[in-house]
Design a protein around this motif. Structure first.
Motif, mmCIF file in Angstrom:
data_model
loop_
_atom_site.group_PDB
_atom_site.id
_atom_site.type_symbol
_atom_site.label_atom_id
_atom_site.label_comp_id
_atom_site.label_asym_id
_atom_site.label_seq_id
_atom_site.Cartn_x
_atom_site.Cartn_y
_atom_site.Cartn_z
ATOM 1 N N SER A 47 -20.307 23.607 3.615
ATOM 2 C CA SER A 47 -19.740 22.450 2.909
ATOM 3 C C SER A 47 -18.258 22.244 3.190
ATOM 4 O O SER A 47 -17.767 21.108 3.224
ATOM 5 N N GLU A 48 -17.522 23.330 3.431
ATOM 6 C CA GLU A 48 -16.083 23.201 3.646
ATOM 7 C C GLU A 48 -15.757 22.413 4.907
ATOM 8 O O GLU A 48 -14.672 21.842 5.029
ATOM 9 N N VAL A 49 -16.699 22.351 5.863
ATOM 10 C CA VAL A 49 -16.461 21.562 7.068
ATOM 11 C C VAL A 49 -16.175 20.114 6.696
ATOM 12 O O VAL A 49 -15.283 19.463 7.251
ATOM 13 N N TYR A 66 -25.133 15.332 0.357
ATOM 14 C CA TYR A 66 -26.266 16.125 -0.113
ATOM 15 C C TYR A 66 -25.871 17.595 0.006
ATOM 16 O O TYR A 66 -25.922 18.188 1.085
ATOM 17 N N ASP A 67 -25.451 18.183 -1.107
ATOM 18 C CA ASP A 67 -25.002 19.570 -1.142
ATOM 19 C C ASP A 67 -26.085 20.446 -1.746
ATOM 20 O O ASP A 67 -26.787 20.040 -2.680
ATOM 21 N N PHE A 68 -26.205 21.655 -1.221
ATOM 22 C CA PHE A 68 -27.172 22.590 -1.790
ATOM 23 C C PHE A 68 -26.733 24.021 -1.509
ATOM 24 O O PHE A 68 -25.893 24.267 -0.635
ATOM 25 N N THR A 69 -27.287 24.942 -2.280
ATOM 26 C CA THR A 69 -27.036 26.369 -2.090
ATOM 27 C C THR A 69 -28.294 27.007 -1.532
ATOM 28 O O THR A 69 -29.378 26.846 -2.106
ATOM 29 N N LEU A 76 -23.950 24.676 1.374
ATOM 30 C CA LEU A 76 -24.227 23.926 2.588
ATOM 31 C C LEU A 76 -24.329 22.431 2.284
ATOM 32 O O LEU A 76 -24.578 22.029 1.141
ATOM 33 N N THR A 77 -24.140 21.615 3.298
ATOM 34 C CA THR A 77 -24.183 20.162 3.143
ATOM 35 C C THR A 77 -24.894 19.539 4.335
ATOM 36 O O THR A 77 -24.602 19.890 5.486
ATOM 37 N N LEU A 78 -25.832 18.643 4.044
ATOM 38 C CA LEU A 78 -26.423 17.848 5.118
ATOM 39 C C LEU A 78 -25.320 16.964 5.697
ATOM 40 O O LEU A 78 -24.565 16.339 4.953
ATOM 41 N N ARG A 79 -25.241 16.884 7.005
ATOM 42 C CA ARG A 79 -24.096 16.196 7.609
ATOM 43 C C ARG A 79 -24.095 14.705 7.257
ATOM 44 O O ARG A 79 -25.066 13.998 7.494
ATOM 45 N N PRO A 80 -22.992 14.206 6.687
ATOM 46 C CA PRO A 80 -22.877 12.789 6.369
ATOM 47 C C PRO A 80 -22.244 11.980 7.501
ATOM 48 O O PRO A 80 -22.264 10.754 7.476
ATOM 49 N N THR A 83 -18.216 13.555 13.164
ATOM 50 C CA THR A 83 -16.959 14.021 13.744
ATOM 51 C C THR A 83 -16.618 15.448 13.320
ATOM 52 O O THR A 83 -16.302 16.300 14.168
ATOM 53 N N ALA A 84 -16.663 15.721 12.021
ATOM 54 C CA ALA A 84 -16.293 17.063 11.551
ATOM 55 C C ALA A 84 -17.173 18.160 12.159
ATOM 56 O O ALA A 84 -16.649 19.200 12.589
ATOM 57 N N PRO A 85 -18.510 17.991 12.230
ATOM 58 C CA PRO A 85 -19.325 19.015 12.901
ATOM 59 C C PRO A 85 -18.966 19.195 14.376
ATOM 60 O O PRO A 85 -19.011 20.317 14.902
ATOM 61 N N THR A 86 -18.624 18.086 15.042
ATOM 62 C CA THR A 86 -18.262 18.192 16.448
ATOM 63 C C THR A 86 -16.961 18.959 16.614
ATOM 64 O O THR A 86 -16.806 19.771 17.542
#
Length: 426
Positions: A47-49, A66-69, A76-80, A83-86
């Motif tokens: 999630s911090e990404v 969409y955040d979950f543990t 963790l977070t489903l990517r919204p 850019t940040a994941p890249t």
């Protein structure tokens, strides 16, 4: 009975996926020509990404992720967005240590919780590009020119490229102070979100979709008025380059985009044919994002284009032909004992040679099989009956003329493919 799909997501049926394939083919072609390589990041990230990268004050992080543990207690977070994941992948694999600039693209699903509407779903797909390692205005111009080139290749018209510069850490504080002074007497009338933004990131108030907030911010100081010399020179060069390439644009001094990481160039592409939410893509420069996520100072710029919005615009402009024909090269019709095994063998051999071939799977009559062949719009049908099998031949019928010819069974592959041997495996 199982209920329908969850709200905000949808199935893409074969008729729709054919349309998507055409758009994706243009993506593969244009990225190759512009020198971009594909990257595929995971569907979810720590999630911090996104909290650090996209920004804590953005609507995306505050309302839409969409955040979950997971079972190991990890947040963790489903990517919204892409850019940040890249950037995370750039850092993890030290791509910045190689030749610069690094030019990457991605195509894939993103996830945001919002009110579903035309072309805007909770699972949506994005075509995005990212360029790392160059602060040149030439890269800014190329990214925007590429976006407009992509739309042009799809045949889209009546689009508008909105352009602004939102400054950098050097000049942003001056605009921030002036904006807060302008809005201070009106803070109590702003929406609750903008009241929070007033202290944390007042520039984001200019991006608020609340009509009252838009009214209250009319006449507010613009970012362009406070650009430092470096940002002003950069912005002027961007405009000069776009002008030289014939890329038309409209200056929009209220455009700030919805993500905290943008600096200098910000842009958006809009269509007036898809309702109030008219944006079909956008992007900008983010020269501090890599450093924010723990990497070395590495300038960057990119765009993200919503493919559902693109396809909706294409539909509204009559660019999605209703092509529902299931084209095949050949249909093999059988009749009688022992013919199905021979037909199946021939079908597989022809497929290995690159032909699209179908046969009957239902044990239907020869007449019914010919109707099926019509549905597949095949140019030819191979007929194998007991008598043909006994003679060691097959019958080839040309569907457009109903002409038939008899071909020896042991040479029909060569007859259809022009070679007796399959191509060498690679």
């Amino acid at each position: 009975m199982i209920t329908g799909a969850p709200r905000g997501v949808k199935d893409l049926l074969p008729k729709q996926t054919k349309q998507w394939h055409k758009v994706e083919a243009v993506i593969r072609q244009i990225t190759r020509e512009y020198g971009f390589e594909e990257i595929r990041t995971p569907i979810f990230e720590h999630s911090e990404v996104f909290h650090r990268g996209v920004g804590e004050t953005t609507d995306i992080v505050q309302k839409e992720t969409y955040d979950f543990t997971d079972r190991g207690g990890r947040e963790l977070t489903l990517r919204p967005e892409g850019t940040a994941p890249t950037v995370r992948a750039l850092l993890e694999h030290k791509l910045y240590a190689g030749p610069l600039p690094v030019k990457l693209y991605y195509v894939g699903p993103m996830f945001r919780f919002g009110r579903p509407q035309a072309g805007r779903l909770r699972q949506f797909h994005q075509f995005g590009i990212e360029v790392f390692g160059s602060a040149s205005a030439r890269v800014d111009a190329e990214v925007m020119a590429m976006a407009m080139d992509f739309y042009g290749r799809l045949g889209l018209t009546d689009l508008e490229l909105l352009l602004n510069s939102i400054g950098c850490p050097t000049c942003r504080p001056g605009h921030r102070e002036a904006l807060q002074q302008f809005l201070a007497p009106k803070v109590g009338e702003l929406c609750s979100d903008c009241q929070k933004r007033f202290e944390k990131n007042p520039m984001r108030i200019l991006d608020c979709k609340n009509e009252r907030c838009q009214e209250l911010s009319q006449g507010a100081p613009t970012t362009v008025e406070y650009l430092c010399t470096d940002c002003a020179d950069h912005f002027n060069e961007v405009k000069t380059l776009l002008d030289s390439a014939g890329v038309t644009y409209t200056l929009d001094d209220r455009l700030v985009r919805g993500l905290d990481y943008y600096t200098k160039t910000a842009f958006e592409i809009v269509s007036r044919q898809i309702g109030a939410q008219s944006s079909i893509g956008g992007g900008g420069r983010y020269d501090q994002l890599v450093e924010t996520l723990g990497g070395p100072t590495t300038p960057g710029i990119g765009f993200g284009l919503g493919l559902e919005r693109v396809l909706l615009t294409m539909e509204n402009q009559g660019l999605l032909a209703d092509d529902d024909q299931e084209q095949r090269d050949l249909f093999i019709a059988t009749a009688g004992a022992g013919t199905a095994a021979v037909a199946f063998r021939l079908m597989q051999e022809l497929r290995q040679r690159g032909m699209t071939v179908e046969m009957d799977y239902q044990g239907r009559s020869l007449k019914a099989q010919m109707k099926t062949a019509d549905r597949f719009h095949v140019p030819r049908v191979m007929i194998i009956g007991e008598s043909e099998l006994a003679q060691g031949v097959v019958v080839l019928r040309t569907m457009s003329t109903s002409e038939q010819q008899t071909v020896p069974l042991d040479s029909v592959i060569a007859h259809l493919c022009g070679t007796a041997e399959p191509p060498m495996s690679v």
